[in-house]
Design a protein around this motif. Sequence first.
Motif, short mmCIF file in Angstrom:
data_model
loop_
_atom_site.label_atom_id
_atom_site.label_comp_id
_atom_site.label_asym_id
_atom_site.label_seq_id
_atom_site.Cartn_x
_atom_site.Cartn_y
_atom_site.Cartn_z
N ASN A 266 5.68 3.50 -10.97
CA ASN A 266 4.89 2.66 -11.87
C ASN A 266 5.76 1.95 -12.91
N LYS A 267 6.72 2.68 -13.44
CA LYS A 267 7.62 2.07 -14.43
C LYS A 267 8.47 0.98 -13.78
N PHE A 268 8.97 1.26 -12.59
CA PHE A 268 9.82 0.30 -11.87
C PHE A 268 9.03 -0.95 -11.52
N PHE A 269 7.85 -0.78 -10.95
CA PHE A 269 7.04 -1.92 -10.54
C PHE A 269 6.52 -2.71 -11.74
N ASN A 270 6.15 -2.02 -12.81
CA ASN A 270 5.66 -2.73 -14.00
C ASN A 270 6.73 -3.66 -14.57
N GLY A 271 7.98 -3.23 -14.50
CA GLY A 271 9.06 -4.06 -15.00
C GLY A 271 9.29 -5.32 -14.17
N LEU A 272 8.83 -5.29 -12.92
CA LEU A 272 9.00 -6.44 -12.02
C LEU A 272 7.70 -7.23 -11.84
N GLY A 273 6.63 -6.75 -12.43
CA GLY A 273 5.34 -7.42 -12.24
C GLY A 273 4.78 -7.23 -10.85
N VAL A 274 5.08 -6.10 -10.22
CA VAL A 274 4.63 -5.80 -8.86
C VAL A 274 3.44 -4.85 -8.91
N SER A 275 2.43 -5.14 -8.11
CA SER A 275 1.26 -4.27 -8.03
C SER A 275 1.15 -3.66 -6.64
N TYR A 276 0.34 -2.62 -6.53
CA TYR A 276 0.17 -1.95 -5.24
C TYR A 276 -1.20 -1.28 -5.18
N GLN A 277 -1.63 -1.01 -3.98
CA GLN A 277 -2.81 -0.19 -3.75
C GLN A 277 -2.35 1.18 -3.27
N GLN A 278 -3.24 2.15 -3.28
CA GLN A 278 -2.85 3.45 -2.75
C GLN A 278 -3.89 3.95 -1.76
N HIS A 279 -3.42 4.75 -0.82
CA HIS A 279 -4.29 5.25 0.24
C HIS A 279 -3.91 6.70 0.52
N THR A 280 -4.91 7.57 0.55
CA THR A 280 -4.67 8.98 0.82
C THR A 280 -4.61 9.23 2.33
N VAL A 281 -3.58 9.94 2.75
CA VAL A 281 -3.42 10.31 4.16
C VAL A 281 -4.12 11.64 4.39
N GLU A 282 -5.02 11.65 5.33
CA GLU A 282 -5.78 12.86 5.63
C GLU A 282 -5.06 13.71 6.65
N GLY A 283 -5.18 15.02 6.48
CA GLY A 283 -4.63 15.95 7.46
C GLY A 283 -3.22 16.38 7.13
N ARG A 284 -2.68 17.21 7.99
CA ARG A 284 -1.32 17.71 7.86
C ARG A 284 -0.63 17.57 9.22
N ALA A 285 0.68 17.51 9.21
CA ALA A 285 1.41 17.33 10.46
C ALA A 285 2.78 17.96 10.35
N LEU A 286 3.33 18.34 11.50
CA LEU A 286 4.68 18.89 11.53
C LEU A 286 5.69 17.85 11.05
N PHE A 287 5.41 16.57 11.36
CA PHE A 287 6.25 15.47 10.93
C PHE A 287 5.41 14.53 10.05
N THR B 84 0.85 -1.19 0.00
CA THR B 84 0.00 0.00 0.00
C THR B 84 0.88 1.23 0.00
N MET B 85 0.74 2.05 -1.03
CA MET B 85 1.45 3.31 -1.12
C MET B 85 0.57 4.40 -0.52
N LEU B 86 1.09 5.08 0.48
CA LEU B 86 0.34 6.14 1.15
C LEU B 86 0.86 7.50 0.70
N HIS B 87 -0.05 8.44 0.57
CA HIS B 87 0.37 9.76 0.05
C HIS B 87 -0.58 10.85 0.52
N PHE B 88 -0.09 12.06 0.49
CA PHE B 88 -0.91 13.25 0.74
C PHE B 88 -1.42 13.78 -0.60
N ASN B 89 -2.49 14.55 -0.55
CA ASN B 89 -2.95 15.28 -1.72
C ASN B 89 -2.31 16.67 -1.68
N TYR B 90 -1.41 16.92 -2.61
CA TYR B 90 -0.70 18.19 -2.62
C TYR B 90 -1.47 19.23 -3.42
#
Length: 276
Positions: A191-212, A168-174
């Motif tokens: 995507n290019k790196f994973f496609n070459g290895l046949g690796v898949s992933y899901q993604q999840h948006t991280v809500e909120g903001r933080a100092l760290f 699971t790839m987690l990310h903020f909405n910038y």
Amino acid sequence: MKDQFVIAYLADFSMTQEVVSHACFLARMLNKGLILLYVEDPHQKGPNVDQATATLQQIEAAHPEVHPAHVAMKGDTRQVIDALPSMLNGVIAVAGVNPRAQRHTPTHPRRVLHLFGGCKIAYITVQTPLTDPATYSHIGYGIDFRKESKEKLIWASYFSRFNHSQLTMLHFNYTDQGLHSKWNNNIRFMNKFFNGLGVSYQQHTVEGRALFPETLVCDTAALIGCGLFISVTTDTRDLDIIEWFAGTQEQRTICNPHRLPVLFINPRNDIYVLCD
């Protein structure tokens, strides 16, 4: 004889079960050897080499399924850890972390980060024993706008390829267009790196903001059921004024309250990876 090894760093034997259980799993998963490492360091309290050797031999006998070897030596722990790839053909290390440990003991979170600060291989910090191999069936990692984010991908791919773990790839909405563009470039690279290895992933948006932000991403990974979080440590050359005074993100992530194991990668040009 294996060509590369998982290193179980046993700082003072206080977290033997925690470290060895994870290290045994990784050795089997990666089809690598396992070395139990103890360093008699004049800067740290602990058994001497002879005492440690007897304990290491007992640990070996308790884990015949992975045929571990052991190394007990005198020296400066940080120098030994820096030399793990060349000295012991190490490819990943496991270290125990106790947030309640005394400040200068080798399992204190900041002490662990210091000892592994120059490490050229990935290292996993653990707070609890591995009781269920399914812990490693779901791996979380964050991708942000920094180029260092891409360094997480090789190890994420190992868990997908060798353990069939869900990623699971987690990310903020910038909202800032410049940051969004940099993040999008990292996503295209992934995507290019994973496609070459046949690796898949899901993604999840991280809500909120933080100092760290990385700490918030780690918390989110734990909440959605990830059993391991992959993170990149802060390059000391890039410390900002907040990090100089308040500490780095990894100082919080390593002792996360979810007790989630964290795989750290130091950002360096000579990082060692698997021969696969």
